[in-house]
Scaffold this motif. Structure first.
Motif, mmCIF file in Angstrom:
data_model
loop_
_atom_site.group_PDB
_atom_site.id
_atom_site.type_symbol
_atom_site.label_atom_id
_atom_site.label_comp_id
_atom_site.label_asym_id
_atom_site.label_seq_id
_atom_site.Cartn_x
_atom_site.Cartn_y
_atom_site.Cartn_z
ATOM 1 N N ASN A 173 0.754 -1.231 -0.003
ATOM 2 C CA ASN A 173 -0.128 0.060 0.072
ATOM 3 C C ASN A 173 0.907 1.237 -0.037
ATOM 4 O O ASN A 173 0.555 2.453 -0.345
ATOM 5 N N LYS A 174 2.129 1.167 0.390
ATOM 6 C CA LYS A 174 2.861 2.179 0.489
ATOM 7 C C LYS A 174 3.187 2.908 -0.997
ATOM 8 O O LYS A 174 3.666 3.936 -1.270
ATOM 9 N N PHE A 175 2.943 2.035 -1.928
ATOM 10 C CA PHE A 175 3.146 2.374 -3.174
ATOM 11 C C PHE A 175 2.211 2.905 -4.107
ATOM 12 O O PHE A 175 2.126 3.457 -5.242
ATOM 13 N N LYS A 176 0.826 3.352 -3.448
ATOM 14 C CA LYS A 176 -0.335 3.737 -3.852
ATOM 15 C C LYS A 176 -0.207 4.895 -4.595
ATOM 16 O O LYS A 176 -0.687 5.134 -5.875
ATOM 17 N N THR A 177 0.583 6.095 -4.233
ATOM 18 C CA THR A 177 0.460 7.170 -4.514
ATOM 19 C C THR A 177 1.977 7.609 -5.214
ATOM 20 O O THR A 177 2.232 8.686 -5.725
ATOM 21 N N VAL A 178 2.552 6.389 -5.544
ATOM 22 C CA VAL A 178 3.972 6.748 -6.217
ATOM 23 C C VAL A 178 3.880 6.530 -7.749
ATOM 24 O O VAL A 178 3.003 5.663 -8.262
ATOM 25 N N ASP A 179 4.502 7.383 -8.293
ATOM 26 C CA ASP A 179 4.248 7.452 -9.841
ATOM 27 C C ASP A 179 5.606 6.793 -10.509
ATOM 28 O O ASP A 179 5.296 6.240 -11.597
ATOM 29 N N LEU A 180 6.794 6.748 -9.987
ATOM 30 C CA LEU A 180 7.963 6.231 -10.522
ATOM 31 C C LEU A 180 8.561 5.452 -9.578
ATOM 32 O O LEU A 180 9.033 5.921 -8.475
ATOM 33 N N ILE A 181 8.920 4.103 -9.732
ATOM 34 C CA ILE A 181 9.892 3.572 -8.925
ATOM 35 C C ILE A 181 11.045 2.920 -9.898
ATOM 36 O O ILE A 181 11.134 2.463 -10.672
ATOM 37 N N VAL A 182 12.227 3.274 -9.008
ATOM 38 C CA VAL A 182 13.564 2.948 -9.864
ATOM 39 C C VAL A 182 14.009 1.579 -9.005
ATOM 40 O O VAL A 182 14.218 1.871 -7.652
ATOM 41 N N LEU A 183 14.331 0.822 -9.690
ATOM 42 C CA LEU A 183 14.840 -0.429 -9.330
ATOM 43 C C LEU A 183 16.410 -0.577 -9.751
ATOM 44 O O LEU A 183 16.672 -0.716 -10.895
ATOM 45 N N GLU A 214 1.607 -5.861 -10.120
ATOM 46 C CA GLU A 214 0.601 -4.954 -9.575
ATOM 47 C C GLU A 214 1.122 -3.703 -10.329
ATOM 48 O O GLU A 214 0.102 -2.988 -10.504
ATOM 49 N N TRP A 215 2.283 -3.194 -10.363
ATOM 50 C CA TRP A 215 2.539 -1.926 -10.667
ATOM 51 C C TRP A 215 2.534 -2.105 -12.401
ATOM 52 O O TRP A 215 2.303 -0.850 -13.038
ATOM 53 N N TYR A 216 2.456 -3.065 -13.168
ATOM 54 C CA TYR A 216 2.382 -3.143 -14.407
ATOM 55 C C TYR A 216 1.095 -2.295 -15.229
ATOM 56 O O TYR A 216 0.041 -2.438 -14.712
ATOM 57 N N GLU A 217 1.551 -1.492 -16.031
ATOM 58 C CA GLU A 217 0.607 -0.446 -16.625
ATOM 59 C C GLU A 217 -0.008 0.211 -15.558
ATOM 60 O O GLU A 217 -0.782 1.071 -16.040
ATOM 61 N N GLN A 218 0.318 0.423 -14.333
ATOM 62 C CA GLN A 218 0.011 1.388 -13.488
ATOM 63 C C GLN A 218 1.005 2.534 -12.877
ATOM 64 O O GLN A 218 0.530 3.501 -12.495
ATOM 65 N N LYS A 219 2.161 1.933 -12.782
ATOM 66 C CA LYS A 219 3.352 3.018 -12.424
ATOM 67 C C LYS A 219 4.313 2.866 -13.629
ATOM 68 O O LYS A 219 4.385 1.885 -14.216
ATOM 69 N N SER A 220 5.180 3.857 -13.394
ATOM 70 C CA SER A 220 6.420 4.118 -14.208
ATOM 71 C C SER A 220 7.412 3.141 -13.677
ATOM 72 O O SER A 220 7.555 3.395 -12.424
ATOM 73 N N LEU A 221 8.400 2.303 -14.251
ATOM 74 C CA LEU A 221 9.213 1.745 -13.669
ATOM 75 C C LEU A 221 10.544 1.666 -14.360
ATOM 76 O O LEU A 221 10.616 1.685 -15.578
#
Length: 145
Positions: free
Chosen positions: A54-64, A86-93
């Motif tokens: 749930n900590k990622f709900k408002t995150v736009d970009l995740i850098v791995l 979960e992030w697929y097509e929802q967040k920028s990665l």
């Protein structure tokens, strides 16, 4: 996706792009992949995986950063797959790696999981491959002359 030899600037570019996204009002998170998998494992063992996700709900970009430097166990690989799905097509990665996609089986022991993960990662992706010598090695060698 930023790929290439170690020391070719992938992490610096990912960090710079993440900072620029922050300056433009986007919510960004940066993780070394091994640290993220450790946190996922801990959250799962403590029964707090839903809270962690749930900590990622408002995150736009995740850098791995550094995908492939350290292999993980089966559970860690599955948890990371679940999160990326979960992030697929929802967040920028943005992912940095020194491995080609064909070598990701080294980190994810299950070939079907690896294929499914690569499929999600590259679907809409821009892959930048850094070639050439490591900046650090090149710089160290030039200082010896």
């Amino acid at each position: 996706m930023l790929t290439g030899a170690p020391g070719t600037g992938k992490t610096h570019l990912a960090t710079a792009l993440g900072r620029e996204a922050c300056r433009n009002g986007f919510e960004v998170r940066f993780f070394r992949v091994s640290d993220l998998v450790d946190q996922l494992d801990r959250a799962w063992q403590d029964g707090k995986l839903r809270n962690f996700r749930n900590k990622f709900k408002t995150v736009d970009l995740i850098v791995l950063d550094e995908m492939g430097y350290i292999p993980f166990g089966k559970e860690g690989a599955e948890l990371l797959f679940q999160l990326i799905s979960e992030w697929y097509e929802q967040k920028s990665l943005m992912i940095t790696s020194n491995l080609e996609f064909s070598q990701w089986n080294r980190i994810f022991s299950d070939s079907r999981l690896t294929a499914a993960l690569v499929d999600r990662v590259i679907h809409h992706a821009h892959v930048l491959n850094f070639t050439g010598d490591s900046f650090r090695v090149k710089h160290a060698l030039s200082n010896q002359e």
